[in-house]
Write a protein that holds these residues in place. Structure first.
Motif, PDB file in Angstrom:
ATOM      1  N   VAL A 253       0.841  -1.198   0.000  1.00  0.00           N
ATOM      2  CA  VAL A 253       0.000   0.000   0.000  1.00  0.00           C
ATOM      3  C   VAL A 253       0.875   1.247   0.000  1.00  0.00           C
ATOM      4  O   VAL A 253       0.615   2.215  -0.729  1.00  0.00           O
ATOM      5  CB  VAL A 253      -0.953   0.004   1.216  1.00  0.00           C
ATOM      6  CG1 VAL A 253      -1.698   1.336   1.314  1.00  0.00           C
ATOM      7  CG2 VAL A 253      -1.947  -1.146   1.119  1.00  0.00           C
ATOM      8  N   ASP A 254       1.932   1.213   0.809  1.00  0.00           N
ATOM      9  CA  ASP A 254       2.844   2.353   0.876  1.00  0.00           C
ATOM     10  C   ASP A 254       3.501   2.620  -0.482  1.00  0.00           C
ATOM     11  O   ASP A 254       3.618   3.775  -0.937  1.00  0.00           O
ATOM     12  CB  ASP A 254       3.920   2.075   1.936  1.00  0.00           C
ATOM     13  CG  ASP A 254       4.553   3.361   2.468  1.00  0.00           C
ATOM     14  OD1 ASP A 254       4.031   4.446   2.141  1.00  0.00           O
ATOM     15  OD2 ASP A 254       5.544   3.286   3.210  1.00  0.00           O
ATOM     16  N   LEU A 255       3.914   1.549  -1.155  1.00  0.00           N
ATOM     17  CA  LEU A 255       4.527   1.699  -2.471  1.00  0.00           C
ATOM     18  C   LEU A 255       3.534   2.272  -3.479  1.00  0.00           C
ATOM     19  O   LEU A 255       3.885   3.126  -4.299  1.00  0.00           O
ATOM     20  CB  LEU A 255       5.036   0.346  -2.972  1.00  0.00           C
ATOM     21  CG  LEU A 255       6.241  -0.262  -2.257  1.00  0.00           C
ATOM     22  CD1 LEU A 255       6.550  -1.642  -2.830  1.00  0.00           C
ATOM     23  CD2 LEU A 255       7.453   0.636  -2.372  1.00  0.00           C
ATOM     24  N   SER A 262      12.851   4.879  -8.357  1.00  0.00           N
ATOM     25  CA  SER A 262      14.244   4.434  -8.394  1.00  0.00           C
ATOM     26  C   SER A 262      14.471   3.496  -7.209  1.00  0.00           C
ATOM     27  O   SER A 262      13.739   3.538  -6.220  1.00  0.00           O
ATOM     28  CB  SER A 262      15.210   5.618  -8.298  1.00  0.00           C
ATOM     29  OG  SER A 262      15.143   6.212  -7.011  1.00  0.00           O
ATOM     30  N   THR A 263      15.486   2.654  -7.323  1.00  0.00           N
ATOM     31  CA  THR A 263      15.789   1.749  -6.209  1.00  0.00           C
ATOM     32  C   THR A 263      16.258   2.534  -4.985  1.00  0.00           C
ATOM     33  O   THR A 263      16.070   2.088  -3.854  1.00  0.00           O
ATOM     34  CB  THR A 263      16.864   0.732  -6.614  1.00  0.00           C
ATOM     35  OG1 THR A 263      18.009   1.426  -7.118  1.00  0.00           O
ATOM     36  CG2 THR A 263      16.334  -0.239  -7.667  1.00  0.00           C
ATOM     37  N   LYS A 264      16.840   3.716  -5.217  1.00  0.00           N
ATOM     38  CA  LYS A 264      17.249   4.553  -4.086  1.00  0.00           C
ATOM     39  C   LYS A 264      16.029   5.022  -3.307  1.00  0.00           C
ATOM     40  O   LYS A 264      16.003   4.963  -2.073  1.00  0.00           O
ATOM     41  CB  LYS A 264      18.061   5.747  -4.591  1.00  0.00           C
ATOM     42  CG  LYS A 264      18.572   6.637  -3.472  1.00  0.00           C
ATOM     43  CD  LYS A 264      19.435   7.782  -4.025  1.00  0.00           C
ATOM     44  CE  LYS A 264      19.953   8.658  -2.888  1.00  0.00           C
ATOM     45  NZ  LYS A 264      20.788   9.789  -3.406  1.00  0.00           N
ATOM     46  N   GLU A 282      14.635  -3.548  -8.975  1.00  0.00           N
ATOM     47  CA  GLU A 282      14.470  -3.049 -10.345  1.00  0.00           C
ATOM     48  C   GLU A 282      13.129  -3.495 -10.931  1.00  0.00           C
ATOM     49  O   GLU A 282      12.470  -2.725 -11.645  1.00  0.00           O
ATOM     50  CB  GLU A 282      15.630  -3.534 -11.217  1.00  0.00           C
ATOM     51  CG  GLU A 282      16.958  -2.859 -10.876  1.00  0.00           C
ATOM     52  CD  GLU A 282      18.059  -3.246 -11.843  1.00  0.00           C
ATOM     53  OE1 GLU A 282      17.769  -3.985 -12.807  1.00  0.00           O
ATOM     54  OE2 GLU A 282      19.207  -2.805 -11.640  1.00  0.00           O
ATOM     55  N   GLN A 283      12.719  -4.728 -10.641  1.00  0.00           N
ATOM     56  CA  GLN A 283      11.419  -5.198 -11.121  1.00  0.00           C
ATOM     57  C   GLN A 283      10.287  -4.381 -10.522  1.00  0.00           C
ATOM     58  O   GLN A 283       9.337  -3.990 -11.216  1.00  0.00           O
ATOM     59  CB  GLN A 283      11.218  -6.671 -10.756  1.00  0.00           C
ATOM     60  CG  GLN A 283      12.056  -7.645 -11.538  1.00  0.00           C
ATOM     61  CD  GLN A 283      11.644  -9.074 -11.244  1.00  0.00           C
ATOM     62  OE1 GLN A 283      10.497  -9.466 -11.435  1.00  0.00           O
ATOM     63  NE2 GLN A 283      12.595  -9.865 -10.766  1.00  0.00           N
ATOM     64  N   ILE A 284      10.383  -4.118  -9.208  1.00  0.00           N
ATOM     65  CA  ILE A 284       9.336  -3.352  -8.518  1.00  0.00           C
ATOM     66  C   ILE A 284       9.232  -1.944  -9.102  1.00  0.00           C
ATOM     67  O   ILE A 284       8.143  -1.442  -9.401  1.00  0.00           O
ATOM     68  CB  ILE A 284       9.622  -3.306  -6.997  1.00  0.00           C
ATOM     69  CG1 ILE A 284       9.536  -4.711  -6.399  1.00  0.00           C
ATOM     70  CG2 ILE A 284       8.655  -2.355  -6.299  1.00  0.00           C
ATOM     71  CD1 ILE A 284      10.042  -4.808  -4.973  1.00  0.00           C
TER      72      ILE A 284
END
Length: 382
Positions: A253-255, A262-264, A282-284
């Motif tokens: 939910v947060d995402l 970015s991964t950062k 990277e997939q996410i």
């Protein structure tokens, strides 16, 4: 007691079980850090003999062979419609059998549900039910032991055998009581639906309706959450890890709300595991980016908000009606109608209808509770 650890002995026993009207069934499995349960032991009682089937040793001896060739005879028993399988609270056993053998036992009798329907002290565990009906004390010591270890200890073997040795006698007693109460057909209907609902749940998968805060998301965010849920499910099945090991629901939910690109940015989100960022980051991020670039025509509608005060009062009236009926029948309220069924019924009815009876309240519940609920809602709508 017979211990079966070869394919030949299993096939021979299955020939006999296919001639039984009922068999008691249970399983022991491990699911500590995996998505799929690891089937460790299968217990069966035919009314005169208890059998312990050892999947660990059988699978070791036939590693690489097709599942149907090794386990085909047992799969036939578990799906034989002329052999009723008696289990106690079987949902986790369904997981174990389906994941490992590709079959859900059917038809079944659930002694936990049967006892509650027979007005025997609510929803109770197996040991308590055996004590209540048979006045036999069962040991609990091996419940959390390592069922994949070999050889099994004497304590484990004794515990596992106990789990099925009393089920058929319990069922006889419960059947007599439920027939007297006029509820035996209710039980058979519910047990058939248990299997159907479990299979429907498998087909639908881990859907967005299971995410508590999903109603807060806007359409684009909701679309992102759906895609992340689907990805997590595929990922968990591939690596055989629990959902929470990859990303728990609250993180999803947060995402979906923050949409890191970015991964950062991903690694800065509180609660996310850095191994997940390294392996799957990277997939996410790619999924999120594609969702951000998606057309609005792809987005779902927002989910319904929690009930407002008036609808909440309607819901309370419905719950009170269920409580009253449960008290009359002397059964747990969730046996009369589950909260989810009432919520679904109310969402369609409030504020101006239509009033529909959901599938979960059809059958014997239609007369017992669904019709009174419809009358209650009609009075509120009008």
């Amino acid at each position: 007691m017979k211990y079966i650890d070869t394919h030949i002995d299993l096939a021979s026993a299955c020939e006999h079980w296919n001639t039984c009207n009922r068999i008691a069934l249970d399983s022991e499995f491990m699911r500590v850090d995996t998505f799929y349960p690891k089937l460790a032991l299968i217990q069966i009682n035919d009314g005169s003999e208890t059998y312990l089937v050892d999947p660990v040793r059988i699978n070791r001896a036939h590693r690489g062979e097709p599942r149907e060739e090794v386990w085909g005879p047992l799969i036939e028993v578990l799906s034989n419609q002329n052999v009723v399988k008696v289990l106690h609270s079987p949902s986790e056993d369904f997981d174990a059998f389906y994941s490992n053998l590709g079959v859900v036992p059917s038809p079944i009798i659930d002694t936990q549900w049967a006892a509650a329907m027979a007005s025997i002290d609510g929803i109770m565990g197996y040991q308590k039910l055996v004590k209540q009906l048979l006045d036999i004390d069962l040991e609990k010591g091996a419940t959390r032991s390592d069922w994949l270890q070999r050889p099994l200890t004497d304590e484990q073997i004794h515990y596992a055998a106990d789990d099925v040795e009393h089920l058929l006698e319990i069922t006889k007693r419960l059947e007599t009581q439920l027939v007297t109460q006029g509820r035996w057909t209710w039980l058979l209907e519910d047990c058939e639906r248990m299997v159907e609902d479990w299979l429907i749940g498998q087909e639908q998968g881990y859907g967005i309706e299971r995410i508590k805060k999903a109603w807060m998301l806007k359409p684009k965010q909701l679309f992102t959450l759906e895609k992340l849920l689907a990805w997590r499910e595929r990922r968990c099945r591939t690596v055989n890890k629990p959902r929470g090991h990859i990303l728990n629901d609250s993180l999803l939910v947060d995402l979906a709300m923050r949409l890191p690109t970015s991964t950062k940015q991903l690694s800065s989100i509180k609660g996310i595991r850095q191994p997940t960022v390294r392996k799957d980051g990277e997939q996410i991020v790619d999924i999120i980016q594609r969702c951000k670039e998606s057309e609005s025509s792809q987005w779902p509608e927002r989910l319904p908000r929690p009930f407002n005060q008036v609808a909440g009062e309607w819901f309370k009236d419905m719950r009170d009606l269920v409580q009253k009926k449960a008290k009359e029948l002397d059964v747990p309220p969730e046996m009369v109608a589950r909260k989810k069924s009432l919520e679904g019924m109310l969402r369609k009815a409030y504020p101006n209808g239509p009033i529909e009876i959901p599938r979960s309240l059809q059958g014997w519940r239609e007369e017992v509770i669904a019709t009174p609920l419809v009358e209650k809602l009609k009075a509120l709508v009008n």
